[in-house]
Design a protein around this motif. Structure first.
Motif, PDB file in Angstrom:
ATOM      1  N   GLU A  64      31.805  23.249  15.676  1.00 23.55           N
ATOM      2  CA  GLU A  64      31.984  22.986  17.106  1.00 23.55           C
ATOM      3  C   GLU A  64      33.417  22.576  17.410  1.00 23.55           C
ATOM      4  N   GLN A  65      33.975  21.686  16.586  1.00 28.14           N
ATOM      5  CA  GLN A  65      35.359  21.265  16.708  1.00 28.14           C
ATOM      6  C   GLN A  65      35.799  20.728  15.356  1.00 28.14           C
ATOM      7  N   TYR A  66      37.019  20.183  15.280  1.00 28.48           N
ATOM      8  CA  TYR A  66      37.576  19.817  13.978  1.00 28.48           C
ATOM      9  C   TYR A  66      36.808  18.685  13.296  1.00 28.48           C
ATOM     10  N   GLU A  67      36.399  17.672  14.057  1.00 27.16           N
ATOM     11  CA  GLU A  67      35.635  16.588  13.435  1.00 27.16           C
ATOM     12  C   GLU A  67      34.326  17.120  12.850  1.00 27.16           C
ATOM     13  N   VAL A  85      36.394  29.567   1.714  1.00 26.77           N
ATOM     14  CA  VAL A  85      37.571  29.266   2.529  1.00 26.77           C
ATOM     15  C   VAL A  85      37.094  28.598   3.812  1.00 26.77           C
ATOM     16  N   THR A  86      37.773  27.538   4.209  1.00 29.11           N
ATOM     17  CA  THR A  86      37.437  26.831   5.443  1.00 29.11           C
ATOM     18  C   THR A  86      38.691  26.621   6.261  1.00 29.11           C
ATOM     19  N   MET A  87      38.523  26.646   7.590  1.00 25.53           N
ATOM     20  CA  MET A  87      39.617  26.296   8.491  1.00 25.53           C
ATOM     21  C   MET A  87      39.410  24.851   8.925  1.00 25.53           C
ATOM     22  N   GLN A  88      40.412  24.019   8.717  1.00 22.66           N
ATOM     23  CA  GLN A  88      40.328  22.608   9.065  1.00 22.66           C
ATOM     24  C   GLN A  88      41.506  22.201   9.934  1.00 22.66           C
ATOM     25  N   GLY A  89      41.270  21.241  10.837  1.00 25.07           N
ATOM     26  CA  GLY A  89      42.346  20.723  11.670  1.00 25.07           C
ATOM     27  C   GLY A  89      43.485  20.207  10.809  1.00 25.07           C
ATOM     28  N   ALA A 189      39.702  14.096  26.074  1.00 25.71           N
ATOM     29  CA  ALA A 189      38.621  14.208  25.100  1.00 25.71           C
ATOM     30  C   ALA A 189      38.913  15.217  23.995  1.00 25.71           C
ATOM     31  N   ILE A 190      40.073  15.840  24.007  1.00 23.94           N
ATOM     32  CA  ILE A 190      40.378  16.849  23.007  1.00 23.94           C
ATOM     33  C   ILE A 190      40.333  16.248  21.606  1.00 23.94           C
ATOM     34  N   THR A 191      40.033  17.065  20.639  1.00 21.73           N
ATOM     35  CA  THR A 191      39.792  16.635  19.264  1.00 21.73           C
ATOM     36  C   THR A 191      40.935  15.790  18.693  1.00 21.73           C
ATOM     37  N   ALA A 292      51.772  18.518  16.571  1.00 17.62           N
ATOM     38  CA  ALA A 292      51.398  19.875  16.207  1.00 17.62           C
ATOM     39  C   ALA A 292      49.888  19.959  16.070  1.00 17.62           C
ATOM     40  N   GLY A 293      49.248  20.643  17.006  1.00 11.78           N
ATOM     41  CA  GLY A 293      47.826  20.871  16.883  1.00 11.78           C
ATOM     42  C   GLY A 293      47.560  22.141  16.099  1.00 11.78           C
TER      43      GLY A 293
END
Length: 417
Positions: A64-67, A85-89, A189-191, A292-293
């Motif tokens: 859903e989001q980075y957290e 492989v995972t994409m992480q914040g 409220a952004i991550t 940097a997001g």
């Protein structure tokens, strides 16, 4: 960071291993924000399959989001069900390194003759390098920008986008006077408390110094008071980020401050109005810095099969390299951190797409999106989120008191040493 140009990178050892495989090699992959990145991977996968027909990439349900992505990986590490492989914040990589979940990419990089170490922004290098080892290749980089319905501003007698938050509040008052009942949404409220960190970096102040948070600083109080002034002065409704994107796209929300990542989504969905992005306002002028997001691709495979690891590495480098990374800019509003994508493949793209160029022009301001120290980093994120929500809902009026309460709760979660 590490730069690889699609087509220039030989990958001889990796591709040889894959070519020798008798059966297709399957790897599993997970990423966040389906609403932003589904269209990106729809564009990337056919190009990847054309070059690597023996690799099957199995997509897991999007985070859903980075957290959520980090919590999911932490749970999967316990259950033994990690993706390859995972994409992480960018600010969530450290905990995966500290817990031994992410695998170092340095051994893979050392086998590649054509990798260079000068292709990514220094902030990307720092955020994905731990104890001299590279653990992530940046995939998408974002900065905060302003989204404007220029027709609505013109109707209110506004001809220029605001350069400071005080100017923005003045624009709000003109919009309200012209009939708007919700002139702005500022994406508190952004991550990852990204917008609070934006206001801190605007003042040149990091949110974390020497493994301690600076929430008790004068700069933090200024940040809280600024948020309060925006909420009150603009009569801001407490939307969700998705509601704000939808409302702006429909022409009902004249101003929206968020990540540049939503530009592509807005352009695909917006109604008939003149849409423009502009630089993120400062307190008294141009911000001194902005966080940097974005996210990075990390190798979390538990396999020791050379063919699986080679396939995972091939996918990871493809999506972060020239042509793969270019699709990020074309389909979203993120910037590819790959120099080949920006300088070669996208040479004419930004001239033709000025709304996506706004963030690129802010690259000199790029600063760290900071992780919070210790095992309770996600819990600290939630404490700060709850405090910001109290401002957004009008529950908190006294910012000095709110600051004291927030600092006390955060300090209880920090490592003792």
């Amino acid at each position: 960071m590490i730069r690889t140009t699609l087509g220039a990178v030989a990958m001889a050892a990796v591709t040889t291993q894959i070519a020798l495989a008798q059966e297709p090699v399957t790897i599993e992959f997970a990423y966040p924000y389906a609403s932003s990145f589904d269209v990106t991977f729809d564009a990337i996968v056919p190009k990847f399959k054309e070059q690597y027909p023996n690799i099957e990439v199995k997509f897991r349900s999007a985070y859903e989001q980075y957290e959520d992505g980090t919590n999911t990986i932490l749970r999967e590490s316990i259950s033994g069900n990690l993706p390859d492989v995972t994409m992480q914040g960018l600010n969530r990589q450290q905990i995966l390194v500290e817990k031994g979940i992410a695998r170092s990419l340095t051994p893979f990089i050392n086998k590649e003759a054509n990798f260079e170490t000068d292709g990514y922004h220094a902030a990307m290098l720092k955020l994905s390098t731990f104890d001299g080892e590279v653990y992530g290749l940046p995939f998408a980089v974002s900065l905060p920008v302003g989204y404007y319905n220029m027709d609505a501003l013109a109707q209110a007698g506004v001809t220029e986008t605001p350069k400071t938050w005080d100017e923005m509040i003045g624009v709000c008052k003109k919009l309200i006077a012209s009939g708007s009942n919700n002139p702005v949404y500022w994406n508190w409220a952004i991550t990852g408390n990204w917008f609070l960190q934006s206001l801190m970096w605007t003042q040149g102040k990091p949110t974390v110094e020497n493994d301690r948070l600076t929430l008790d600083s004068p700069e933090a109080l200024i940040a809280l008071k600024t948020i309060k002034s925006i909420v009150d002065g603009c009569e801001m409704k407490n939307l969700t980020p998705d509601q704000a994107v939808a409302s702006f796209s429909a022409g009902d929300l004249p101003m929206f401050f968020s990540s540049t990542s939503s530009v592509g989504r807005v352009e695909r969905a917006k109604s008939d109005f003149n849409f423009s992005t502009a630089a993120f306002p400062g307190l008294v002028g141009t911000p001194k810095g902005l966080p940097a997001g974005g996210n990075a691709a990390m190798l979390t495979s538990t396999s020791e099969d050379p063919e699986v690891l080679a396939a995972a590495w091939t996918w990871l480098t493809f999506i972060t390299s020239g042509e793969g990374a270019a699709e990020v800019a074309k389909t979203t509003g993120y910037m590819p951190p790959n120099q080949a994508a920006n300088d070669i493949i996208l040479a004419d793209f930004y001239g033709q797409n000025p709304n996506k160029r706004t963030a690129v022009d802010q690259l000199p301001l790029l600063s760290d999106w900071q992780a919070y120290p210790g095992a309770n980093g996600l819990a600290i994120t939630q404490v700060i989120y709850d405090s910001l929500e109290m401002i957004a809902t009008g529950e908190a009026d006294d910012m000095e008191e709110l600051q004291e309460e927030m600092v006390e709760q955060v300090n209880d979660l920090l490592p003792a040493n």
